[in-house]
Write an enzyme that holds these catalytic residues in place. Sequence first.
Site: not given
Ligand code: NAD
Length: 333
Positions: A231, A255, A260, A292
């Site tokens: 994000r 990305d 955005e 994105h």
């Molecule tokens: P997930 O829930 O599997 O993993 C997120 C991890 O981050 C968790 O293990 C959590 O404990 C950890 N976390 C939370 N706060 C933290 C902090 N302060 N410090 C360190 N670790 C922390 O989620 P995911 O499926 O891996 O997705 C992650 C992010 O990717 C989503 O929240 C979304 O914002 C982003 N995303 C982007 C796209 C894109 O097209 N660019 C697509 C999907 C997801």
Amino acid sequence: MKVVAYSIKSFEKEFLAKANQKKHDITLISNPLGLETTRYAEGKDAVVVFTNDDVSRPVIEQLAALGIKFIATRSTGTDHIDKQAAAQYGIKLANVPHYSPQAIAEHTVALALSLNRRLAKAQEHAQHFDFRQEGLMGFNFYGKTVGVIGLGHIGQAVANIFTGLGCLVIGYDIAPQPELKNITTVTLEELYAQSDIISLHTPLTPGTRHFINAAILKQMKDGVMLLNTSRGCLINTADVLKALNSGKVGYLGMDVYEHEKGLFFEDHEHDAIKDSLLQDLISHPDVLVTPHQAYLTREAVQQIADQTIKNLDMWQQSKCVGKACICAKNCRA
Ligand code: NAD
């Protein structure tokens, strides 16, 4: 069930149609959800949104007044939704908890490889029949240290690919992690000090907003490569631009972008864009910006559509969407 889906891109329609099989009566709207477009929700039971839709309190108030009972986002990230406001108005919420983490991971690594080997520049030169090699020098990923912040589904998938390239992967997560194959968990301080490449994979929360800022950048190696496919607001972009200009940050693959909303997902070629920060980033030789699109593979888009329809089905049948529930605490039906 009568549904309106906002911010629908033309390529999504066939995937949604395949998932829906005409079960729900879904009106597809290309406009984003906002105060001016809530009127499309009149007479509907549920609303489907995407990451840059405005699902803030004032919009939720309008949707509640129109009788909307359920909002499903076609994303994993949920930072665009005011969950407290939804709970207050009795609107239930769902997301797509996990779809194809490989899609985002592969795009993350594509950004890293493209930045390093100057692929965008090489292609631009080739289009002018300029086949010189000056300015195209890269480095081997083999043997480099990659720091992954956020070791969830996407972070782990990123770690696996970098491991395949011969990198040492270290990682940090706020939640205690079971032993992870290919990743040595370290403190954040160790990660900043040791990583040649840092990749962000945490959700956007109040605790992670701008967690990459001037003070943190100082703890990183000179010339570090930063990758953000999570994000935009995880990064203080102005601080990172300064660090790029000073050489502290060597490369930035993004990305997602802090500002955005209202820009990404649309063609602004003929608009007067006043965002000088974005202009500076786009024209910077060490920055690669994609709109994105990390999720944008056929497999991922189908999974998003399938889960979204499943969420509508489950809510219609039992008012509970199980693991896809993102309602504020204690509000499950
Ligand atoms: P997930 O829930 O599997 O993993 C997120 C991890 O981050 C968790 O293990 C959590 O404990 C950890 N976390 C939370 N706060 C933290 C902090 N302060 N410090 C360190 N670790 C922390 O989620 P995911 O499926 O891996 O997705 C992650 C992010 O990717 C989503 O929240 C979304 O914002 C982003 N995303 C982007 C796209 C894109 O097209 N660019 C697509 C999907 C997801």
